[in-house]
Design a protein around this motif. Structure first.
Motif, PDB file in Angstrom:
ATOM      1  N   ARG A 109       2.431 -13.380   0.338  1.00  0.00           N
ATOM      2  CA  ARG A 109       3.398 -12.435  -0.229  1.00  0.00           C
ATOM      3  C   ARG A 109       3.269 -12.285  -1.742  1.00  0.00           C
ATOM      4  N   ALA A 110       2.658 -13.281  -2.399  1.00  0.00           N
ATOM      5  CA  ALA A 110       2.517 -13.224  -3.858  1.00  0.00           C
ATOM      6  C   ALA A 110       1.461 -14.225  -4.288  1.00  0.00           C
ATOM      7  N   VAL A 138       2.012 -12.337  -9.248  1.00  0.00           N
ATOM      8  CA  VAL A 138       1.458 -11.061  -8.787  1.00  0.00           C
ATOM      9  C   VAL A 138       2.003 -10.785  -7.394  1.00  0.00           C
ATOM     10  N   THR A 139       2.635  -9.620  -7.219  1.00  0.00           N
ATOM     11  CA  THR A 139       3.191  -9.294  -5.915  1.00  0.00           C
ATOM     12  C   THR A 139       3.243  -7.788  -5.730  1.00  0.00           C
ATOM     13  N   GLU A 140       3.563  -7.367  -4.534  1.00  0.00           N
ATOM     14  CA  GLU A 140       3.731  -5.938  -4.249  1.00  0.00           C
ATOM     15  C   GLU A 140       5.211  -5.580  -4.290  1.00  0.00           C
ATOM     16  N   ILE A 141       5.528  -4.518  -5.024  1.00  0.00           N
ATOM     17  CA  ILE A 141       6.898  -4.009  -5.074  1.00  0.00           C
ATOM     18  C   ILE A 141       6.850  -2.498  -4.879  1.00  0.00           C
ATOM     19  N   GLU A 142       7.528  -2.024  -3.840  1.00  0.00           N
ATOM     20  CA  GLU A 142       7.605  -0.581  -3.573  1.00  0.00           C
ATOM     21  C   GLU A 142       6.229   0.089  -3.577  1.00  0.00           C
ATOM     22  N   GLY A 143       5.262  -0.572  -2.922  1.00  0.00           N
ATOM     23  CA  GLY A 143       3.940   0.017  -2.772  1.00  0.00           C
ATOM     24  C   GLY A 143       3.029  -0.113  -3.969  1.00  0.00           C
ATOM     25  N   ALA A 144       3.437  -0.889  -4.968  1.00  0.00           N
ATOM     26  CA  ALA A 144       2.604  -1.092  -6.160  1.00  0.00           C
ATOM     27  C   ALA A 144       2.366  -2.584  -6.381  1.00  0.00           C
ATOM     28  N   ILE A 145       1.178  -2.912  -6.900  1.00  0.00           N
ATOM     29  CA  ILE A 145       0.887  -4.293  -7.277  1.00  0.00           C
ATOM     30  C   ILE A 145       1.456  -4.532  -8.666  1.00  0.00           C
ATOM     31  N   CYS A 146       2.289  -5.522  -8.806  1.00  0.00           N
ATOM     32  CA  CYS A 146       3.006  -5.764 -10.057  1.00  0.00           C
ATOM     33  C   CYS A 146       2.723  -7.162 -10.610  1.00  0.00           C
ATOM     34  N   ASP A 147       2.474  -7.211 -11.901  1.00  0.00           N
ATOM     35  CA  ASP A 147       2.362  -8.477 -12.612  1.00  0.00           C
ATOM     36  C   ASP A 147       3.728  -8.817 -13.201  1.00  0.00           C
TER      37      ASP A 147
END
Length: 358
Positions: A271-272, A284-293
């Protein structure tokens, strides 16, 4: 409540710079005796604590002083011997890493602790940074999912801790950067992963900079030009765990690389992911279809993690905390390190689960 009476065994740089300030800052303890084979060093440190009880033989100190606990900062090869002697006399033990230079030594320590009922704790200071503590809680919340892969790295361009001293003498240290630096990062990585059991190890070790004059690290006591250098200066390897997770490792005192890579642990979950480097943490994870740092922010805190670890040991002794690690943790760690050295020598994978069954 009376103060805990602490004895010191070994007064080199790690004690002087990291351990001593921790003991001095605690209201619950008093260092009552100091031992070092080099008497002037013991006398210098004893003065810091206002004691004149100085020994060159730690066994004499254990026999003559009424100690509640000792702090071991002696060369690696002596850790197990000193710890067992103290535990057998009903004395709690805090010990600088590594636990021992071989698995048999770590097992003797664990057995002595179990028989005596006394606390045995080995330095696991990298677990005590605010970033590592935060990451541990984040993982335990389930936010990273299953952690299936990890990487632990500590690379120095030039950082050999003096040639000819006990650090570069295998009979005294047990090895080079793997047992010196690797023990730290492998430990914190496994702890963050939930402490899976190691089942197989493969590794390689190299000695390529024994003759280099560019060491950069401050020489330790006893280092001599042209002295013994029979340990590796780089070790790399691969660890498999019983839950299917794996870990890549790489540690060096000297490498021709662009820059040092200090205290790096990377974790990859379903998941991250997380990257912990020194006191910097990135998720690093996915939020609302985006990869986010995500970069958590922490208040500035220059407290040495070694201080936190020693204060944790004190809290355990006075009943205010439960130990963050166990002697069995140390046995697993030393079995991993020993297996990496064995694999480096033989060129074959070493199975730890088969050795356990045997």
């Amino acid at each position: 409540m009376s103060k805990l009476r602490i004895g010191i065994v070994g007064t080199g740089k790690i004690f002087e710079n990291a351990h001593a300030p921790a003991w001095l800052s605690s209201p619950h303890v008093e260092v009552t005796a100091v031992s070092d084979v080099y008497r002037p060093a013991a006398e210098t440190q004893a003065k810091r604590f206002g004691t004149d009880r100085v020994y060159t033989d730690y066994m004499e100190m254990l026999e003559r002083e009424k100690l509640d606990a000792i702090d071991i900062c002696a060369p690696n090869v002596l850790h197990s011997e000193i710890a067992v002697a103290a535990l057998e006399r009903g004395i709690h033990v805090f010990c600088e890493k590594p636990d021992a230079v071989d698995a048999a030594g770590a097992e003797r320590m664990a057995d002595a602790a179990a028989r005596s009922g006394k606390l045995l704790m080995v330095m696991r200071n990298n677990r005590f940074s605010p970033q590592a503590q935060f990451l541990k809680r984040y993982i335990e919340s389930g936010a990273m999912g299953d952690i299936y892969s990890a990487r632990a790295v500590w690379l120095r361009r030039r950082g050999i801790p003096g040639r000819g001293g006990w650090f570069t003498t295998k009979a005294m240290s047990g090895g080079g950067p793997l047992i010196d630096l690797g023990v730290h990062m492998i430990d914190v990585a496994i702890w963050l992963m939930g402490s899976p059991k190691p089942v197989a190890v493969s590794g390689a070790a190299y000695t390529k900079f024994a003759d280099s004059k560019l060491t950069s690290a401050a020489p330790r006591r006893g280092a001599t030009a042209g002295g013994v250098f029979d340990v590796e200066d780089l070790a790399a390897g691969f660890i498999r765990f019983d839950n299917g997770a794996t870990m890549q490792i790489e540690f060096s005192w000297a490498s021709n690389i662009e820059e040092d890579v200090s205290k790096l642990v990377e974790l990859r979950g379903t998941r991250a992911g997380a990257m912990l480097r020194n006191r910097d943490l990135k998720l690093v994870t996915e939020i609302e279809g985006a990869i986010c740092d995500i970069v958590p922010q922490f208040p500035k805190d220059d407290t040495l993690t070694q201080w936190r670890n020693i204060h944790h040991f004190i809290d355990c002794l006075i009943g205010e905390a439960d130990p963050i690690s166990t002697p069995e943790t140390g046995v697993d760690m030393i079995r991993i390190l020993s297996a990496i050295y064995e694999s480096a020598a033989t060129g074959a994978e070493v199975r730890l689960d088969e050795a356990e069954q045997g």
